[in-house]
Motif scaffolding. Structure first.
Motif, PDB file in Angstrom:
ATOM      1  N   SER A 181     -30.000 -25.732  19.505  1.00  0.00           N
ATOM      2  CA  SER A 181     -29.122 -26.023  18.374  1.00  0.00           C
ATOM      3  C   SER A 181     -27.991 -25.017  18.269  1.00  0.00           C
ATOM      4  CB  SER A 181     -29.937 -26.025  17.079  1.00  0.00           C
ATOM      5  OG  SER A 181     -29.111 -26.296  15.988  1.00  0.00           O
ATOM      6  N   GLU A 182     -28.304 -23.771  18.487  1.00  0.00           N
ATOM      7  CA  GLU A 182     -27.282 -22.727  18.423  1.00  0.00           C
ATOM      8  C   GLU A 182     -26.280 -22.885  19.560  1.00  0.00           C
ATOM      9  OE1 GLU A 182     -27.024 -17.879  18.828  1.00  0.00           O
ATOM     10  OE2 GLU A 182     -28.862 -18.769  18.054  1.00  0.00           O
ATOM     11  N   LYS A 185     -20.692 -27.561   8.250  1.00  0.00           N
ATOM     12  CA  LYS A 185     -21.027 -27.009   9.557  1.00  0.00           C
ATOM     13  C   LYS A 185     -21.403 -25.536   9.444  1.00  0.00           C
ATOM     14  CE  LYS A 185     -18.269 -30.086  12.421  1.00  0.00           C
ATOM     15  NZ  LYS A 185     -17.167 -30.169  13.388  1.00  0.00           N
ATOM     16  N   LYS A 186     -20.727 -24.820   8.562  1.00  0.00           N
ATOM     17  CA  LYS A 186     -21.031 -23.403   8.391  1.00  0.00           C
ATOM     18  C   LYS A 186     -22.422 -23.211   7.809  1.00  0.00           C
ATOM     19  CE  LYS A 186     -16.288 -21.819   8.009  1.00  0.00           C
ATOM     20  NZ  LYS A 186     -15.287 -21.156   7.194  1.00  0.00           N
ATOM     21  N   ILE A 187     -22.807 -24.091   6.899  1.00  0.00           N
ATOM     22  CA  ILE A 187     -24.142 -24.003   6.295  1.00  0.00           C
ATOM     23  C   ILE A 187     -25.205 -24.248   7.358  1.00  0.00           C
ATOM     24  CG2 ILE A 187     -25.725 -25.097   4.659  1.00  0.00           C
ATOM     25  CD1 ILE A 187     -23.282 -25.616   2.865  1.00  0.00           C
ATOM     26  N   ILE A 188     -24.992 -25.272   8.181  1.00  0.00           N
ATOM     27  CA  ILE A 188     -25.953 -25.587   9.244  1.00  0.00           C
ATOM     28  C   ILE A 188     -26.006 -24.448  10.255  1.00  0.00           C
ATOM     29  CG2 ILE A 188     -26.420 -27.146  11.174  1.00  0.00           C
ATOM     30  CD1 ILE A 188     -25.294 -29.399   9.397  1.00  0.00           C
ATOM     31  N   ALA A 189     -24.851 -23.903  10.608  1.00  0.00           N
ATOM     32  CA  ALA A 189     -24.822 -22.788  11.548  1.00  0.00           C
ATOM     33  C   ALA A 189     -25.547 -21.569  10.976  1.00  0.00           C
ATOM     34  CB  ALA A 189     -23.385 -22.434  11.902  1.00  0.00           C
ATOM     35  N   ALA A 190     -25.323 -21.307   9.696  1.00  0.00           N
ATOM     36  CA  ALA A 190     -25.991 -20.169   9.063  1.00  0.00           C
ATOM     37  C   ALA A 190     -27.500 -20.387   9.018  1.00  0.00           C
ATOM     38  CB  ALA A 190     -25.436 -19.960   7.654  1.00  0.00           C
ATOM     39  N   ASP A 239     -26.794 -30.723  14.532  1.00  0.00           N
ATOM     40  CA  ASP A 239     -27.060 -30.853  13.103  1.00  0.00           C
ATOM     41  C   ASP A 239     -28.561 -30.679  12.843  1.00  0.00           C
ATOM     42  OD1 ASP A 239     -28.422 -33.368  13.436  1.00  0.00           O
ATOM     43  OD2 ASP A 239     -26.492 -34.378  13.474  1.00  0.00           O
ATOM     44  N   ALA A 240     -28.922 -30.584  11.575  1.00  0.00           N
ATOM     45  CA  ALA A 240     -30.302 -30.283  11.192  1.00  0.00           C
ATOM     46  C   ALA A 240     -31.266 -31.394  11.604  1.00  0.00           C
ATOM     47  CB  ALA A 240     -30.386 -30.034   9.686  1.00  0.00           C
ATOM     48  N   THR A 241     -30.850 -32.640  11.483  1.00  0.00           N
ATOM     49  CA  THR A 241     -31.722 -33.762  11.836  1.00  0.00           C
ATOM     50  C   THR A 241     -32.035 -33.766  13.325  1.00  0.00           C
ATOM     51  OG1 THR A 241     -30.769 -35.068  10.052  1.00  0.00           O
ATOM     52  CG2 THR A 241     -31.971 -36.273  11.747  1.00  0.00           C
TER      53      THR A 241
END
Length: 112
Positions: free
Chosen positions: A43-44, A2-7, A49-51
């Motif tokens: 998204s923010e 989740k942190k990677i997607i948020a970043a 998620d990315a998809t």
């Protein structure tokens, strides 16, 4: 994860925002840039998620193509707004919809 997607989302949001500042305003952005900006905002706000974000980019890009089409009737543009709202409601779960409805400015911007 989740942190990677948020970043990644924040990175995209700021990079899109930075490129938008180089131009004279929101009007000068391409349909793809506008779609990326709106999808990043959504998204923010909802931590998507990315998809799902990628799917919203495609939806918003199509929306801007229709809305910017000089040959499109007002009826077609109104229908496009209705379709976008239906797709947003169909994609998000109940808690996400409630959260989005608590921000009427964002919701209105996304569907119009």
């Amino acid at each position: 994860m989740k942190k990677i997607i948020a970043a990644l989302t924040l990175f995209l949001a700021f990079s899109i925002n930075a490129s938008a500042q180089d131009k004279s305003g929101y009007v000068d952005l391409t349909n793809t840039q506008k779609a990326n900006k709106q999808a990043a905002e959504l998204s923010e706000y909802l931590s998507l998620d990315a998809t799902t974000t990628k799917n919203f980019v495609a939806l918003f890009e199509y929306k801007f193509e229709v809305l910017n089409d000089k040959n499109a009737t007002q009826e077609r543009k109104t229908e496009m707004s209705r379709v976008v709202e239906a797709k947003i409601r169909g994609t998000l779960d109940g808690t996400q919809i409630e959260k989005l409805e608590q921000n009427p400015d964002l919701f209105k911007r996304l569907i119009n």
